[in-house]
Motif scaffolding. Sequence first.
Motif, mmCIF file in Angstrom:
data_model
loop_
_atom_site.group_PDB
_atom_site.id
_atom_site.type_symbol
_atom_site.label_atom_id
_atom_site.label_comp_id
_atom_site.label_asym_id
_atom_site.label_seq_id
_atom_site.Cartn_x
_atom_site.Cartn_y
_atom_site.Cartn_z
ATOM 1 N N SER A 99 6.713 44.234 3.995
ATOM 2 C CA SER A 99 7.339 44.364 2.685
ATOM 3 C C SER A 99 7.617 45.827 2.364
ATOM 4 N N GLU A 106 4.300 39.882 5.613
ATOM 5 C CA GLU A 106 4.550 38.630 4.924
ATOM 6 C C GLU A 106 5.505 37.740 5.723
ATOM 7 N N VAL A 108 8.281 34.798 5.349
ATOM 8 C CA VAL A 108 9.227 34.262 4.368
ATOM 9 C C VAL A 108 9.996 33.116 5.015
ATOM 10 N N SER A 116 8.747 22.084 -2.895
ATOM 11 C CA SER A 116 9.238 23.446 -2.745
ATOM 12 C C SER A 116 10.733 23.517 -2.989
ATOM 13 N N SER A 117 11.186 24.718 -3.320
ATOM 14 C CA SER A 117 12.604 24.914 -3.596
ATOM 15 C C SER A 117 13.371 25.089 -2.294
ATOM 16 N N THR A 119 15.148 27.590 -1.669
ATOM 17 C CA THR A 119 15.313 29.029 -1.467
ATOM 18 C C THR A 119 14.110 29.570 -0.708
ATOM 19 N N PRO A 120 14.340 30.405 0.319
ATOM 20 C CA PRO A 120 13.209 30.978 1.056
ATOM 21 C C PRO A 120 12.270 31.753 0.140
ATOM 22 N N SER A 121 10.984 31.614 0.393
ATOM 23 C CA SER A 121 9.969 32.303 -0.406
ATOM 24 C C SER A 121 8.846 32.752 0.512
ATOM 25 N N VAL A 122 7.930 33.557 -0.014
ATOM 26 C CA VAL A 122 6.786 34.044 0.765
ATOM 27 C C VAL A 122 5.758 32.916 0.861
#
Length: 826
Positions: A99, A106, A108, A116-117, A119-122
């Motif tokens: 990061s 991290e 992603v 979950s959405s 959209t990519p997330s951590v």
Amino acid sequence: MPPIIIIATLALLALSYAPAPAAAATTADAVSARRPLRGNDTIVSAQGKFVLGLFSPAGSSGRFYLGIWYGNIPVQTVIWVGNRASPLSDVASAELRVSAHDGNLELVGLAASPSSSSTPSVVWSSNMSSTSLPSSSPGSNTAVIRDTGNLVLLDGGNSSNVLWQSFDHPTDTQVPEAWLGENKLTGEYQTVTSWRNAQDPAPGMFSDTVDPNGSSEFFFLWNRSRTYWRSGVWTGRVFAGVPEATNNVLFNQTYVETPAYRRVTDVLYDNATITRTVLDLTGQMKQYVWVPASQSWQFFWAAPTVQCDVYAVCGAFGVCDQRSQPSCQCPPGFAPASERDWTLSDWSGGCRRSSPLACARNGSTTDGFLPLNDVKLPDDSVAVSAAQSEAECESACLKNCSCQAYTFSGGGCAVWHGEFRNLQQLYSDSGASGSPGLYLRLSESGLRDLRNAEKGKKGDRTLWLALGIALAGVAALGASSFLAWRILLARRSMSSNEKGSSLAVYSYGDLRAATKNFSQRLGGGGFGSVYRGVLKQKGKKGDSATIQVAVKKLESLRQGDKQFRTEVSTLGQIQHVNLVRLLGFCSAGDDKMLVYEYMPNGSLDGYLFGGDSGSCPSWRDRYGIMLGVARGLVYLHDGCHECIIHCDIKPENILLDEGMSPRIADFGMAKLVGRDFSRALTTMRGTIGYLAPEWISGQPISAKADVYSFGMVLFEIISGQRNSEGHGRHGNGGDEVEAAGCSAFFPVWAAGKVVEGDVGAVADARLRGEVKADELERACRVACWCIQDQEAHRPTMAQVVQALEGVVRVHAPPVPRRLQHLVSLT
């Protein structure tokens, strides 16, 4: 973690994974903000030993995890998982990066959870706090995979500063140089936790951690709460409960405590060895070693040694049966709560009732009880003091709708409410079913289904019986006569064979005639004399044939007939290519005899020390004998239902068949002669030279006593001379030389030569150097380890076999310093 070392054959289902994607690109050994790891890409350690990337466990399509696995073996074996509880659903969008904001490592991507959405997330992070990260340029940090398998996050401004490392956050696997313990500065614990099942690396039910109260002891925990195995505290050299841990032939295990941490770690003796230790999803800690010759993982040891010693391994209502495969079973009237989990060796969900109990609020019920024979009772019972009889105990359980089972014995009543765990199937020594230990509550319909199922089996048997009678009525008179003749033969056979056993039962007269009134004595000792005999035997075609046998007349045996027959029947079931086979027995009052197969080439002592100067066993034959005897002892120690300690391993008890293969004789004698065993053993000529120090000093013995005796025999096989003869004149290369200190015990002198590296001096001079140098060195080192003064420092026989086979490297042993003193006392 500190192991109990044993050998066994266990599945690697939870430990082997699908190969890495073929399209994966390999980069350098580092990840940074500028050079993230994307999709199927991987990074490899400097020497190619470990790989970091995304993987999917076999059978778990659609779930991906950040993992580390071995890079130099063809079977992808994962040792660490980052996002073990938060899988990704897609590889293409995944990215492992440093990061630029806070310098953390991290992962992603798109989470696999339904909520979950898109959209990519951590989904995973090294999660270093801002106070732990460098103040300047956090985005310059670098993550590197090292050849130890440790993923480290390095300070961009000072590469020697490790900010975070995977060794501080293990999952289910330990590799050499990794550690378990506590970081006293941060309060973090390095704990290994099993996988949930073979396809899901999420934390399971079992964990291994250091004592939170501050001692050096390590605990195995069920559900993070209940201890089911412990190592004992560190004494400075060993863990008190498992001293064998420091004698591992693969690595040296050490516990260290400083103001900053307390932890245990393993250091390999040979860096070429590939080994790992896994807290299996069934609750056992298991070690495996990679065998290049077979290109496979070989099981090495486990703790606890017995699967059923793992608390609640079969979940609620499940029964652990060490003799079944798999070990977990559901009792009658129950079925696995999750069939899928059980197929993945995850039994923690336990069993559920096939039909629910029927119990009204007023206590009225139509339920009943099913007796379970020979089971270890569940834990956490509730005593019912008012119940004075079994009927009252049963009634007390029925009146309470939450009561699931009861037991009554010795005037006491105990009941279990709700789910109970840790049931184990036991086996009585006689093999007969014992009295019901537990009465399990079942519904009326459940009991009826069981009765109907049993009736169905009986009905099938009745149908086949009726069919047989009908066919017999139609059959011709000749066929009936033939059947009657066969029945007569079978009945006669029963008179000469023990019921339920393949052993033949002989009369005293049969064996007296076979041995010509016990005239040809082959040898003997404290247990009795052995005579050669010839018995008539029916061939498969009905013709008569004769076989040679060895008949052992047991002396001073005080066992009753029934107990003797029971013990002998057990011994008759023990069969191995390196054990002399028991054919039958005689029990006629005080006259008790054993009938063995005859070994035409006699005993090993005659082969080695027969006095024929023109005869010298080749090194190839000697090494084959070493391996054969070792394998036979492994079977006795680990391959039987109960560990059998031979207690009298010496050349006289190692016989040679027609092909010169070794067969161990006199195994199981301790079980036969009972309390007279020690007396019989110590009166045998020459045996004292093979007894372990703990036996001589009157301490309890274990299988390590056999290991000691085997080490003594190894020196005799290698040198071709008796250990008891000293080493006053010992040849090397054909030239006899006078050795210093002629009064020294030969194994002590030989051990000194091995430690000095002069193994050639120990070899039989008659071989004139015609030996395999690597095998000679292995055999000598193994012998030295086997005769160590402390039994905890000796290897197991399973380890001995692996060492002699060259599977593992044997490091240089110390000289057993107490031996010379013990010999002077005896």
